[in-house]
Design an enzyme around this catalytic site. Structure first.
Site, PDB file in Angstrom:
ATOM      1  N   GLY A  52       0.840  -1.191   0.000  1.00 45.05           N
ATOM      2  CA  GLY A  52       0.000   0.000   0.000  1.00 45.05           C
ATOM      3  C   GLY A  52       0.871   1.235   0.000  1.00 45.05           C
ATOM      4  O   GLY A  52       2.024   1.208   0.443  1.00 45.05           O
ATOM      5  N   GLN A  57       2.897   9.904   1.300  1.00 41.62           N
ATOM      6  CA  GLN A  57       4.256   9.344   1.303  1.00 41.62           C
ATOM      7  C   GLN A  57       5.093   9.771   0.109  1.00 41.62           C
ATOM      8  O   GLN A  57       6.306   9.635   0.119  1.00 41.62           O
ATOM      9  CB  GLN A  57       4.188   7.811   1.354  1.00 41.62           C
ATOM     10  CG  GLN A  57       3.607   7.270   2.641  1.00 41.62           C
ATOM     11  CD  GLN A  57       3.471   5.769   2.579  1.00 41.62           C
ATOM     12  OE1 GLN A  57       2.478   5.250   2.084  1.00 41.62           O
ATOM     13  NE2 GLN A  57       4.474   5.049   3.059  1.00 41.62           N
ATOM     14  N   CYS A  98       6.149  -0.333   6.898  1.00 41.17           N
ATOM     15  CA  CYS A  98       5.751   0.832   6.114  1.00 41.17           C
ATOM     16  C   CYS A  98       6.906   1.221   5.200  1.00 41.17           C
ATOM     17  O   CYS A  98       8.065   1.217   5.643  1.00 41.17           O
ATOM     18  CB  CYS A  98       5.425   1.992   7.056  1.00 41.17           C
ATOM     19  SG  CYS A  98       4.942   3.503   6.224  1.00 41.17           S
ATOM     20  N   LEU A  99       6.599   1.565   3.956  1.00 42.08           N
ATOM     21  CA  LEU A  99       7.653   1.966   3.016  1.00 42.08           C
ATOM     22  C   LEU A  99       8.371   3.234   3.490  1.00 42.08           C
ATOM     23  O   LEU A  99       9.495   3.488   3.087  1.00 42.08           O
ATOM     24  CB  LEU A  99       7.069   2.185   1.615  1.00 42.08           C
ATOM     25  CG  LEU A  99       6.521   0.924   0.926  1.00 42.08           C
ATOM     26  CD1 LEU A  99       5.898   1.282  -0.409  1.00 42.08           C
ATOM     27  CD2 LEU A  99       7.615  -0.131   0.752  1.00 42.08           C
ATOM     28  N   HIS A 140      -4.138   1.478   7.839  1.00 43.61           N
ATOM     29  CA  HIS A 140      -2.768   2.007   7.861  1.00 43.61           C
ATOM     30  C   HIS A 140      -2.614   3.153   6.856  1.00 43.61           C
ATOM     31  O   HIS A 140      -2.090   4.219   7.183  1.00 43.61           O
ATOM     32  CB  HIS A 140      -1.800   0.850   7.543  1.00 43.61           C
ATOM     33  CG  HIS A 140      -0.365   1.234   7.419  1.00 43.61           C
ATOM     34  ND1 HIS A 140       0.616   0.767   8.267  1.00 43.61           N
ATOM     35  CD2 HIS A 140       0.280   2.031   6.527  1.00 43.61           C
ATOM     36  CE1 HIS A 140       1.788   1.278   7.917  1.00 43.61           C
ATOM     37  NE2 HIS A 140       1.616   2.046   6.852  1.00 43.61           N
ATOM     38  N   GLU A 141      -3.116   2.941   5.636  1.00 44.48           N
ATOM     39  CA  GLU A 141      -2.960   3.968   4.590  1.00 44.48           C
ATOM     40  C   GLU A 141      -3.821   5.201   4.881  1.00 44.48           C
ATOM     41  O   GLU A 141      -3.416   6.327   4.622  1.00 44.48           O
ATOM     42  CB  GLU A 141      -3.308   3.400   3.206  1.00 44.48           C
ATOM     43  CG  GLU A 141      -2.465   2.215   2.760  1.00 44.48           C
ATOM     44  CD  GLU A 141      -0.967   2.419   2.887  1.00 44.48           C
ATOM     45  OE1 GLU A 141      -0.482   3.567   2.787  1.00 44.48           O
ATOM     46  OE2 GLU A 141      -0.266   1.420   3.104  1.00 44.48           O
ATOM     47  N   HIS A 144      -2.093   7.517   7.128  1.00 45.34           N
ATOM     48  CA  HIS A 144      -1.117   8.386   6.442  1.00 45.34           C
ATOM     49  C   HIS A 144      -1.780   9.685   5.969  1.00 45.34           C
ATOM     50  O   HIS A 144      -1.192  10.758   6.060  1.00 45.34           O
ATOM     51  CB  HIS A 144      -0.524   7.683   5.222  1.00 45.34           C
ATOM     52  CG  HIS A 144       0.636   6.780   5.520  1.00 45.34           C
ATOM     53  ND1 HIS A 144       1.787   7.217   6.121  1.00 45.34           N
ATOM     54  CD2 HIS A 144       0.823   5.455   5.274  1.00 45.34           C
ATOM     55  CE1 HIS A 144       2.640   6.191   6.235  1.00 45.34           C
ATOM     56  NE2 HIS A 144       2.075   5.110   5.733  1.00 45.34           N
TER      57      HIS A 144
HETATM   58 NI    NI Z   1       2.846   3.191   5.540  1.00 48.08          NI
END
Ligand code: NI
Length: 177
Positions: A52, A57, A98-99, A140-141, A144
């Site tokens: 995701g 991000q 997480c990226l 989670h997304e 963000h």
């Molecule tokens: Ni993340």
């Protein structure tokens, strides 16, 4: 539309990760700019082997996320202006990554299932019921988009450790440049 580009991903604790995203203006169908962003975000997510990615991000502060939780990496889900309609009171605690926080995995408690409303990449309104990994990923997304990174659910001590780990990785990367 030009071909999709891999976008740079902000890493924690970059303060831009804490900006709150604005709704995508999608009155008359979706603009080429948004279509391009969707293509770029999908390319970026697949390139980074993530499941995701939120626009936040990649330093775009509009309510747009892309997700693919399929094994085959061939089931992209595009959620524009997502809203949670219902979240189950039952929660589950699982390890998340997480990226934007590479190499860090830790336990976060989430609702086991959610029902959401969002626009898809054609600008059509959809309702989606999700459970399992997809439900966790959506929550989670969506965090963000509110400027929240999953490590903020962890203890202050863990967060301090993660910040120094990120700073060390940053120094090492700078040394290699
Ligand atoms: Ni993340």
């Amino acid at each position: 539309m030009t071909s999709a580009q891999i976008l740079p991903i902000l890493t924690y604790p970059d303060p831009r990760l804490h900006k709150v995203a604005k709704p995508v203006a999608a009155a008359a169908g979706l603009e080429p700019r948004i279509q391009q962003l969707v293509a770029d975000m999908l390319a970026t997510m697949y390139d980074a082997q993530g499941i995701g990615l939120a626009a936040t991000q990649v330093d775009v502060h509009e309510r747009l996320i892309v997700i693919d939780v399929s094994e085959e990496r061939n089931a992209p889900l595009v959620l524009i202006n997502p809203e949670i309609l219902w979240a189950s009171p039952e929660k589950v605690k699982g390890d998340e990554g997480c990226l934007s926080v590479p190499g860090v995995y830790d336990g976060v408690e989430r609702s086991t299932s959610v029902r959401i409303k969002a626009l898809d990449d054609k600008g059509a309104s959809r309702e989606i019921e999700a459970d399992g990994l997809l439900a966790v990923c959506i929550q989670h997304e969506m965090d963000h988009l509110m400027g929240k990174v999953f490590v903020e659910y962890l203890s202050p001590l863990k967060r301090t450790r993660i910040k120094s780990k990120m700073a060390k990785a940053e120094r090492e990367a700078a040394g290699q440049r």
